[in-house]
Design a protein around this motif. Sequence first.
Motif, PDB file in Angstrom:
ATOM      1  N   GLU A  11       3.425  -9.758  -9.796  1.00  0.00           N
ATOM      2  CA  GLU A  11       4.279  -8.721  -9.231  1.00  0.00           C
ATOM      3  C   GLU A  11       5.746  -8.946  -9.621  1.00  0.00           C
ATOM      4  N   LEU A  62      13.229   4.077 -10.092  1.00  0.00           N
ATOM      5  CA  LEU A  62      11.963   3.528  -9.603  1.00  0.00           C
ATOM      6  C   LEU A  62      12.136   2.092  -9.109  1.00  0.00           C
ATOM      7  N   LEU A  63      12.857   1.295  -9.902  1.00  0.00           N
ATOM      8  CA  LEU A  63      13.068  -0.092  -9.498  1.00  0.00           C
ATOM      9  C   LEU A  63      13.906  -0.150  -8.227  1.00  0.00           C
ATOM     10  N   GLU A  81       7.630   9.241  -5.824  1.00  0.00           N
ATOM     11  CA  GLU A  81       8.584   8.305  -5.248  1.00  0.00           C
ATOM     12  C   GLU A  81      10.033   8.745  -5.477  1.00  0.00           C
ATOM     13  N   GLN A 132      11.791   0.632  -5.265  1.00  0.00           N
ATOM     14  CA  GLN A 132      10.899  -0.477  -4.956  1.00  0.00           C
ATOM     15  C   GLN A 132      11.646  -1.611  -4.257  1.00  0.00           C
ATOM     16  N   THR A 142       3.260  -2.744  -6.646  1.00  0.00           N
ATOM     17  CA  THR A 142       4.362  -2.444  -7.537  1.00  0.00           C
ATOM     18  C   THR A 142       4.022  -1.249  -8.412  1.00  0.00           C
ATOM     19  N   MET A 143       4.975  -0.339  -8.512  1.00  0.00           N
ATOM     20  CA  MET A 143       4.784   0.841  -9.332  1.00  0.00           C
ATOM     21  C   MET A 143       5.511   0.660 -10.651  1.00  0.00           C
ATOM     22  N   ARG A 156      12.260  -0.675  -0.622  1.00  0.00           N
ATOM     23  CA  ARG A 156      11.064  -0.837   0.212  1.00  0.00           C
ATOM     24  C   ARG A 156      10.825  -2.311   0.541  1.00  0.00           C
ATOM     25  N   GLU A 180      19.831   0.436  -5.218  1.00  0.00           N
ATOM     26  CA  GLU A 180      18.638   1.055  -4.636  1.00  0.00           C
ATOM     27  C   GLU A 180      18.537   2.543  -4.958  1.00  0.00           C
ATOM     28  N   LEU A 206       8.177  -6.390 -12.018  1.00  0.00           N
ATOM     29  CA  LEU A 206       9.465  -5.860 -11.580  1.00  0.00           C
ATOM     30  C   LEU A 206      10.606  -6.350 -12.475  1.00  0.00           C
TER      31      LEU A 206
END
Length: 295
Positions: A79, A20-21, A239, A24, A2-3, A27, A54, A83
């Motif tokens: 994780e 960003l979310l 990203e 993620q 997770t970033m 993905r 997304e 998020l």
Amino acid sequence: MTMVPAEGGPTTGPTVLRMLLGAQLRRLREASGVTREGAGWEIRSSESKISRMELGRVGFKERDVADLLTLYGVTDGQEREALLKLARDANSPGWWHRYGDVLPSWFQSYLGLEAAAALIRSYEVQFVPGLLQSPEYARAVVLLGHSAADVAEIDRRVALRMQRQEILRRDRPPQLWVVVDEAALRRPIGGVEVMRGQIEALIEATRSPHIRLQIIPFAAGGHAAAGGAFTILRFGDQELPDIVYIEQLTSALYLDKRDDLEYYAVAMERLCVEAEPPERTPEILARLLKDAYPH
């Protein structure tokens, strides 16, 4: 993995947190083999809503994110919490929220992107770019579009524009690379004294190591971006894709498809080649000040 953006880093604005979310979640969805339609059904919504999530184009309900994480098989507590925290932070209003009464919704997205960008490349043909406008010039520009507004509203619109410029004075400012058509500098917005102050402000701006200003002279003739002004935003996080922003009278376009990005990137590179080199800009501005706006 997770970033999550580092606290205080360049991507902590809500707009970029949403991006960003969203990336993620995309993905995770693809890795679990779930379709957008299936994900939409899980949160009692549509495939298009998942697509907008997304892309970071809408806010996130924490319950929806939790349901999607379960659907995607994310069971690790740490994780999931990272998020979910990202979802909460992404819903926090930006500094511009308090100017909502004078700020169109389509421009709020841009302010979030601008505040988070690591590199801002812009071409302007009609006005000095907003990030480099003096207060007096900004007021004259605002009055062009809001001549019937009262003084308080004009003041707020100018204050909003000045607040935007704070990103250039923070500890880690973005790189600003601007190409301005000579016409924008010769158009006497607000009169001679206002333009003198604006040109002097531009000369001062050229002394900043993170600001690069180029001018396309009339002598250059036609050029690569004759169609109009645009801005390319690049972010520090790999990203996130570049975004091209094109402002219209009552709306704006946000382009992030590869073909569009390449087209505008090539146009920007050609503009930078056709423009006078940045080291000549102070000399050009000083001559313009003497010739076009003498005391």
